[in-house]
Scaffold this active site. Structure first.
Site, PDB file in Angstrom:
ATOM      1  N   TYR A 260       0.830  -1.204   0.000  1.00 19.98           N
ATOM      2  CA  TYR A 260       0.000   0.000   0.000  1.00 19.98           C
ATOM      3  C   TYR A 260       0.866   1.257   0.000  1.00 19.98           C
ATOM      4  CZ  TYR A 260      -2.741   3.790   2.050  1.00 19.98           C
ATOM      5  OH  TYR A 260      -3.316   5.009   2.320  1.00 19.98           O
ATOM      6  N   LYS A 264       1.840   3.849  -3.152  1.00 19.47           N
ATOM      7  CA  LYS A 264       1.511   5.263  -2.978  1.00 19.47           C
ATOM      8  C   LYS A 264       2.761   6.127  -3.190  1.00 19.47           C
ATOM      9  CE  LYS A 264      -2.125   6.786  -1.531  1.00 19.47           C
ATOM     10  NZ  LYS A 264      -3.314   7.309  -2.252  1.00 19.47           N
TER      11      LYS A 264
END
Length: 516
Positions: A260, A264
């Site tokens: 994640y 990002k």
């Protein structure tokens, strides 16, 4: 220069007496601030992730504080326009979150909402955002600001191919669309404060850039190729499992804890590299939780972030946590994040092109009263002992015990589950020393161990987020703007927030999900 900025207004320069300059409150009350409401009036926006937790709060705030706003084009993943219209009605117009707007507009509420919110069929995970050329051309003529709140946001890593498509490549696809927009003034991207992968020290508000704070060895095309090959190689449930494992392994190999935050970081870096002449602002919130004040306290969407940890004790009665009582627990209410987005948008959307990407950490650990993980769990225990989740919880609820090793945690949870199963079978002559778990008990243990592994980086988190830029932005607001668009995390009384706001809101959301 600082003094000039403080006293300059849109109507020229005001002069203050020495007595007024000596009174900071009087001085502040005379300032025009950023001019947020003036900026919002008549502007049109293209928003992704508007049906999500943060995106929905942002849309509500924009419409409530600026009814004279232009249009808000909302990118929606749907098979056709009819489906997009239905999603808009079901997930936004009918949402309880908008009850203040319903009161404001009365019988004309739906007409108002449909005149302002324009659903657009598309997908940030597809080329050209999944929009047809005619729609894209029309929108490109109208919008002033692009706001990207979309993303794969779960702590429990999603498939690597999906995370790459949405978190890494999605913002760049949106940026390419922005380059075609005729009067675009600002591109605002919502990332995460944990994007740097740093778990100790101070996390600065500096943009991520290949070759500087991200190794130039990282090649996103290579990562996409690896994920695509894995997706072709495996099938069914094994495909999902292998792609999650791949994301974790690739993140670890480059110094990130999770796919994640890793993806990002890629997304931020691509924005920095490809922004051209566009002004780009990045908002990095920490753990976003229920609303502090607006549109009403305690609004939450989904069982998310800290909720599984709280429910593990309050609902399942497992008094164990794999974590450090003293670790930093950086939480920020969703309405404060929305307000920070709007303030930054007004500050940088006036036409002066930014020479570099501007980053704002919207966080709470840099303040004088940072929240600790142990405090959060103590507040939860205090509330749930008075207002339990189940009929038997209140009298039996134990204070959370923190474990520094996964083995110790696993052993303790296993014993707790075994004890629960013995007590359930008490009338069947179950031996007091019996520790073998049933199949249901083993599944429960597996869930808690999986949860512990997922949350581990945040349960031992020792970093603090610098918020110099955010603090500076806050100080530019007028007194009236601070009342309307507050995002000062230092004013939060954490005990009051969790006991009287967040936990009642969490219980309401839990019961809503159970009833639906």
């Amino acid at each position: 220069m600082a003094t000039t900025n403080l006293i300059a207004t849109s109507n020229g320069v005001r002069f203050f007496s020495s007595s007024s300059l000596g009174n900071p409150d009087h001085f502040l009350s005379r300032r025009d601030g950023i001019g947020i409401v003036r900026f919002l009036r008549g502007k049109s926006y293209f928003v992704t992730g508007a049906t999500g937790f943060l995106g929905k709060v942002l849309v509500e705030k924009l419409l409530r504080e600026s009814p004279e706003i232009g249009k808000i084009f909302i990118l929606m993943k749907s098979k056709d326009q009819e489906s997009a219209n239905k999603r808009l009605y079901d997930e936004i117009i009918s949402s309880d979150l908008f009850k203040l707007l319903k009161q404001m507009h009365g019988s004309s509420y739906e007409a108002f909402m449909k005149s302002k919110l324009i659903p657009v069929t598309g997908d940030i995970g597809e080329e050209n955002l999944g929009m047809d050329s005619e729609t894209a051309d029309k929108i490109s003529e109208e919008i002033d600001v692009i706001i990207n709140t979309a993303g794969r946001t779960t702590f429990d890593d999603s498939r690597y191919d999906a995370a790459l498509s949405v978190n890494a490549l999605g913002p760049d696809r949106l940026l390419s669309f922005g380059e075609e927009c005729k009067k675009l003034k600002l591109f605002l991207h919502v990332s995460t404060a944990f994007v740097t992968g740093k778990l100790e020290g101070t996390v600065l508000e500096t943009p991520l850039c290949f070759g500087e704070n991200i190794t130039s060895d990282l090649n996103i095309e290579t990562e996409v190729k690896l994920a695509s090959e894995a997706a072709r190689k495996f099938h069914g449930s094994e495909k999902s499992k292998k792609l999650k494992e791949l994301g974790y392994e690739r993140a670890q190999s480059y110094g990130w804890e999770k796919a994640y935050t890793f993806t990002k970081a890629m997304g931020e870096s691509l924005l920095h590299s490809n922004r051209g002449d566009l002004s780009v602002v990045i908002i990095r919130p920490s753990v976003i939780e229920s609303s502090y004040k607006e549109p009403f306290p305690g609004w939450l969407q989904g069982i998310r972030m800290s909720a599984p940890l709280i429910l593990g004790n309050g609902k399942d009665q497992i008094p164990d946590l794999f974590g450090d009582y003293q670790s930093s627990c950086d939480v920020i209410p969703v309405d404060m994040v929305a307000n920070a987005i709007i303030a930054a948008m007004a500050k940088h959307g006036c036409g002066n092109v930014l020479t570099d990407v501007k980053v704002y950490n919207v966080t709470s650990t840099s303040h004088a009263n940072p929240l600790r993980l142990g405090e959060l769990m103590d507040f939860s225990h205090q509330h749930l002992c008075v207002s339990s989740l189940t009929e038997t919880t209140a009298k039996d609820l134990k204070l959370m015990k923190f474990h520094s090793s996964l083995e110790e945690f696993t052993s303790s949870v296993s014993k707790a589950i075994a004890k629960q199963e013995r007590e359930m079978k008490n009338g069947e002559g179950e031996a007091a020393s019996h520790t073998t778990l049933s199949m249901k008990g083993k599944r429960k243990l597996k869930y808690f161990v999986s949860l512990a592994k997922t949350y581990q980086p945040y349960m031992f988190f020792q970093a603090r987020f610098d918020d110099t830029n955010t603090r500076s932005l806050l100080n530019e607001l007028s007194v009236e703007e601070r009342k309307m668009f507050e995002f000062d995390g230092s004013c939060i009384d954490w005990e009051h927030y969790f006991i009287n706001i967040h936990l009642p809101g969490l219980k309401m959301e839990l019961f809503r999900q159970i009833s639906s």
